[in-house]
Every structure is written in structure tokens, then in C-alpha cells.
Design a protein around this motif. Structure first.
Motif, short mmCIF file in Angstrom:
data_model
loop_
_atom_site.label_atom_id
_atom_site.label_comp_id
_atom_site.label_asym_id
_atom_site.label_seq_id
_atom_site.Cartn_x
_atom_site.Cartn_y
_atom_site.Cartn_z
N GLY A 167 -5.79 8.74 -4.76
CA GLY A 167 -7.08 7.84 -4.81
C GLY A 167 -6.79 6.55 -5.87
O GLY A 167 -7.44 5.73 -5.76
N GLY A 168 -5.92 6.54 -6.72
CA GLY A 168 -5.60 5.51 -7.70
C GLY A 168 -4.93 4.33 -6.99
O GLY A 168 -5.08 3.16 -7.43
N TRP A 169 -4.43 4.72 -5.89
CA TRP A 169 -3.82 3.53 -5.26
C TRP A 169 -4.84 2.37 -4.41
O TRP A 169 -4.51 1.34 -4.25
CB TRP A 169 -2.80 4.09 -4.18
CG TRP A 169 -1.67 4.72 -4.49
CD1 TRP A 169 -1.30 4.93 -5.72
CD2 TRP A 169 -0.97 5.50 -3.62
NE1 TRP A 169 -0.03 5.53 -5.89
CE2 TRP A 169 0.19 6.07 -4.67
CE3 TRP A 169 -0.78 5.47 -2.26
CZ2 TRP A 169 1.50 6.61 -3.96
CZ3 TRP A 169 0.19 6.39 -1.64
CH2 TRP A 169 1.26 7.03 -2.69
N ILE A 170 -6.03 2.84 -4.54
CA ILE A 170 -6.97 1.95 -4.14
C ILE A 170 -7.39 0.80 -4.89
O ILE A 170 -7.46 -0.36 -4.28
CB ILE A 170 -8.38 2.57 -3.94
CG1 ILE A 170 -9.46 1.84 -3.00
CG2 ILE A 170 -9.03 2.77 -5.44
CD1 ILE A 170 -9.10 1.83 -1.47
N ASP A 171 -6.95 0.67 -6.23
CA ASP A 171 -6.89 -0.26 -6.90
C ASP A 171 -5.84 -1.26 -7.07
O ASP A 171 -5.77 -2.48 -7.61
CB ASP A 171 -6.88 0.17 -8.55
CG ASP A 171 -8.28 1.09 -8.72
OD1 ASP A 171 -9.16 0.89 -8.24
OD2 ASP A 171 -8.23 1.89 -9.50
N PHE A 172 -4.77 -0.79 -6.22
CA PHE A 172 -3.49 -1.85 -6.14
C PHE A 172 -3.84 -2.76 -4.96
O PHE A 172 -4.10 -2.76 -3.81
CB PHE A 172 -2.08 -1.19 -5.73
CG PHE A 172 -1.80 -0.45 -6.98
CD1 PHE A 172 -1.00 -0.83 -7.96
CD2 PHE A 172 -1.93 1.06 -6.82
CE1 PHE A 172 -0.62 -0.35 -8.77
CE2 PHE A 172 -1.39 1.84 -8.06
CZ PHE A 172 -0.88 1.16 -9.09
N PRO A 173 -3.49 -4.11 -5.43
CA PRO A 173 -3.98 -5.35 -4.24
C PRO A 173 -2.87 -5.41 -3.19
O PRO A 173 -1.82 -4.71 -3.73
CB PRO A 173 -4.18 -6.70 -5.06
CG PRO A 173 -4.07 -6.19 -6.43
CD PRO A 173 -3.65 -4.84 -6.58
N ARG A 174 -3.19 -5.48 -2.06
CA ARG A 174 -2.37 -5.28 -0.87
C ARG A 174 -2.34 -6.44 -0.09
O ARG A 174 -3.45 -7.33 0.06
CB ARG A 174 -2.81 -4.07 -0.08
CG ARG A 174 -4.17 -4.13 0.61
CD ARG A 174 -4.54 -3.23 1.90
NE ARG A 174 -5.71 -3.52 2.25
CZ ARG A 174 -6.38 -3.04 3.08
NH1 ARG A 174 -5.41 -2.61 4.32
NH2 ARG A 174 -7.46 -3.18 3.73
N GLN A 175 -1.44 -6.79 0.54
CA GLN A 175 -0.96 -8.10 1.25
C GLN A 175 -1.31 -7.56 2.91
O GLN A 175 -1.85 -8.21 3.59
CB GLN A 175 0.46 -8.40 1.34
CG GLN A 175 0.63 -9.68 2.10
CD GLN A 175 2.09 -10.27 1.74
OE1 GLN A 175 2.80 -9.61 0.94
NE2 GLN A 175 2.53 -11.53 2.23
#
Length: 394
Positions: free
Chosen positions: A385-393
Motif C-alpha cells: 500500500g505504501g507504493w501508492i505514494d511514489f510518483p509514476r511515469q
């Protein structure tokens, strides 16, 4: 020279690039020095600033994704399975920190696995970082001095080392049985071990497995000693699966996905992958040509030439949520102002255009098998769930 040997021998460039970036101050990893070839003078290891910064971005990005996986629902025991781990130092930082809440497996060619087990046995700072008793089964006496790791042609492509953590953690007592340098007496018979794996080091929380990944193409074949399919698990592949033919690489990933989505499993499998891609442009074609002149082939560069192709591949294999960014995007979007000021002050980067072009051809990909029934392609949940905070291209 065999293709396997070529892949194993691409170790030096990546290891030296990491060590050079560490010496330049981009991150702290004193254990890297233990893995250097004996004929290398550490004081003479230098790389150009654009290479050092590229190494830093790759190490930083992979480490952030792994750390976030471990920190989310941190009271839950988790598992990491590192494919093509080679001389990665990461377990020797993470195991003392998470202790009984982390199970760590490293997979690589048998010779590389044995070499790493030997190095752990030789250096107390590595051995004492592993919680609980450690058993060795190193049965080939005439190994080269240092372990080799799977790496890519140049720079920061294929290795896997720790970025920002330091310290070896508390010391632990280990059995005095020593290293077995004779043929194993307790090894599985060929009938019991049809895939030819070996485990030269095992402990309650850390295993090193020697296995050719091309033998791991069915759910049964990935059931190596100590792997717990009931735990939330993260696969890590830093320029490892990219050396396989695309069909073989997909088969390995599909085998793990099926094993972790069976009725008795956790149904919580994630992946962090780092691979170069061609972008179908002139620079990418030159990269492929230069690798070929060294006998190195990275089939996925052409089979999945864009970030979107890689993300579509992950979703097609069964990762319900998936995302990606090239290293140029990660450099610009993931590094905050204070950290950027720090790395800008380390070295003058006067090849910025060349740096941007180079790192735009390397991608970080992350995905998970949960949630099972959700149409969102970026709704990471549970331990991811914490990965939602990582900006993605993508």
C-alpha cells in the motif's frame, strides 16, 4: 565462452561503479569493499560523475521501494526473494533491522551462490548480521577468491547493493560446525532434486540458493528450501531476468505468481524490477550493438522496448497493479530539494544532456498481485500500500 560465463563475468563494471559512487559520497555502504577483487586497489576506483549519479539513482529507487514494502504493516512478517542476487549487500543491512520479521532468499548460479556463502563465512561482519545459527554447505574447494554477481554491461545496470543504511546490527553466536568443503552427504538425490538446486548457506531467516533460473518455470520448481508461500513476498530482479529470453523470463514470473496465488498461499506477491530498454531509438540501438560486441545479449530490450510495454507485460502475467518510471523521471521526481542539493554538491555534473539521455533508457518497474478484483491499475494495497505514494511515469 559460454553465455552463462559471460553473464557472470559482467560483475566487475557494476560492482566498481557502486563502489565508486559510494566513495564519492552518494550513499554509505562499507560492506561493498569486501566484495572487490583482490587485485583492485580501492583507492584507484573512480568513475565519471554522470555514472556515479546514475548508480545513486538506481540504488536509491530500488531501496526506497523495498524499504516501503518492509515498513508498510511493519508488524507483519515478510519475505524477499532476490533473483540473480550475486554480491548484493542489502540482506546484511535489512536482516539485523527486521530480524524475526524478515525471511530473505537469494538465488543465483551455483558457483556464485557458493562464492557468496564462502565470503559470509570468511567475514564476521557479514556472518554476524544474520540472526540465528548459520549452516554452510560449501562443497567445492577450488573456488575463485571472490563472488561474482550478475550484472550488466556498464555502469549501474545490473547489480544490487544497499543505498543509505549502515551498520551490521547486533552480533549473534553461530554454530562451530564450520564449512564443509567436501561433497555433500545430506544433499537431495537427483530424484528428490530434479531441478539441480543447492543451498550453500541457510539460517532461520536467510538462504542462499544456487540454481539456474531457467529451471524455475513451474509452481513446483520454485518451492526451494525455506521459501514460505504464506508470507507477503517481494521479488527483486535487478538486471537479472532481462538476460533470459522473454518466454523464459515470463515463465519464471508466472511460476512465482501461480505459486503465490494458490489456495494455500498469501496471495500477496510484489515485484521490483530494474532493466534497460531500447526506446526504439538510435541511442537504444547503439546500446544493443555495444553490448553485442562484448558478447552480451539482453533480449528484453527489444521485446519490451518501452516502459509501457514492460508495465503491460507485468499486468498480463497477473500483477494487478503495476507502474514504472525511467531513471531520468525518478531522478527528477523522487529526489527532494535537500537531497538534490547534497548530491549536486558532491561532483560537478557537466554532462547533463548525456546523463539524461543515458538514464532515460533504464527503467524501474513495480507491481503486485493485490488487490484481486479492482479495476485501478495503481491501487496498491496491503503490504504494498505504501507504493501508492511514489510518483509514476506510467
Amino acid at each position: 565462452m559460454s553465455r552463462n560465463k559471460i553473464v557472470q563475468d559482467t560483475d566487475s563494471d557494476a560492482l566498481l561503479s557502486k563502489f565508486a559512487a559510494e566513495r564519492a559520497g552518494y550513499y554509505h555502504d562499507p560492506l561493498l569493499k569486501l566484495f572487490l577483487p583482490s587485485n583492485i586497489d580501492p583507492a584507484h576506483v573512480h568513475k565519471l560523475p554522470l555514472f556515479n549519479r546514475g548508480t545513486y539513482v538506481r540504488v536509491m529507487a530500488v531501496s526506497k521501494l523495498i524499504d516501503q514494502f518492509l515498513e508498510t504493516t511493519s508488524d507483519t512478517k515478510k519475505q524477499i526473494i532476490s533473483l540473480g542476487a550475486g554480491s548484493d549487500t542489502r540482506p546484511f543491512y535489512l536482516l539485523p533491522k527486521y530480524r524475526s520479521n524478515l525471511m530473505y532468499h537469494e538465488l543465483d548460479f551455483a558457483v556464485s551462490a557458493r562464492q557468496k556463502a564462502e565470503l559470509v563465512a570468511k567475514h564476521a561482519v557479514l556472518k554476524d548480521a544474520i540472526p540465528g545459527p548459520v549452516e554452510y554447505d560449501i562443497h567445492t574447494p577450488d573456488l575463485p577468491h571472490r563472488p561474482r554477481r550478475r550484472s550488466s554491461p556498464r555502469l549501474f545496470v545490473p547489480s544490487r547493493e544497499q543505498a543509505s543504511q549502515s551498520g551490521s546490527g547486533p552480533h549473534h553466536l553461530h554454530p562451530s560446525s564450520g564449512i564443509n568443503t567436501h561433497p555433500r552427504h545430506n544433499s537431495p538425490s537427483p530424484a528428490q532434486n530434479p531441478h539441480g538446486f543447492e543451498t550453500p548457506l541457510k539460517s532461520p531467516s536467510y538462504y542462499i540458493h544456487g540454481v539456474d533460473l531457467r529451471h524455475l518455470m513451474t509452481p513446483a520448481s520454485v518451492q526451494l528450501p525455506g521459501i514460505d508461500f504464506s508470507l507477503p513476498t517481494l521479488l527483486v530482479s535487478e538486471c537479472c531476468l532481462c538476460y533470459l529470453e522473454p518466454d523464459a523470463s515470463d515463465a519464471v514470473l508466472a511460476a512465482f505468481i501461480k505459486a503465490f496465488t494458490s489456495p494455500s498461499s498469501s496471495n500477496q506477491l510484489g515485484i521490483v524490477s530494474y532493466e534497460p530498454f531500447s526506446s526504439d531509438d538510435q541511442f537504444g540501438r547503439v546500446m544493443i550493438h555495444n553490448l553485442a560486441t562484448r558478447g552480451i545479449s539482453i533480449p528484453t530490450m527489444m521485446a519490451f522496448p518501452t516502459l509501457q510495454a514492460q508495465v503491460s507485460r507485468l499486468r498480463g502475467l497477473g500483477f494487478k497493479a503495476a507502474a514504472a518510471g525511467n531513471l531520468k523521471y525518478v531522478h527528477d521526481a523522487w529526489i527532494n530539494g535537500d537531497e538534490m542539493q547534497k548530491i549536486d554538491a558532491l561532483e560537478l555534473l557537466d554532462e547533463r544532456e548525456e546523463f539524461d539521455l543515458l538514464v532515460a533508457h533504464y527503467g524501474i518497474y513495480w507491481g503486485s498481485t493485490v488487490p484481486e478484483s479492482d479495476s485501478s491499475d495503481y491501487k496498491f494495497e496491503g503490504p504494498f500500500g505504501g507504493w501508492i505514494d511514489f510518483p509514476r511515469q506510467i
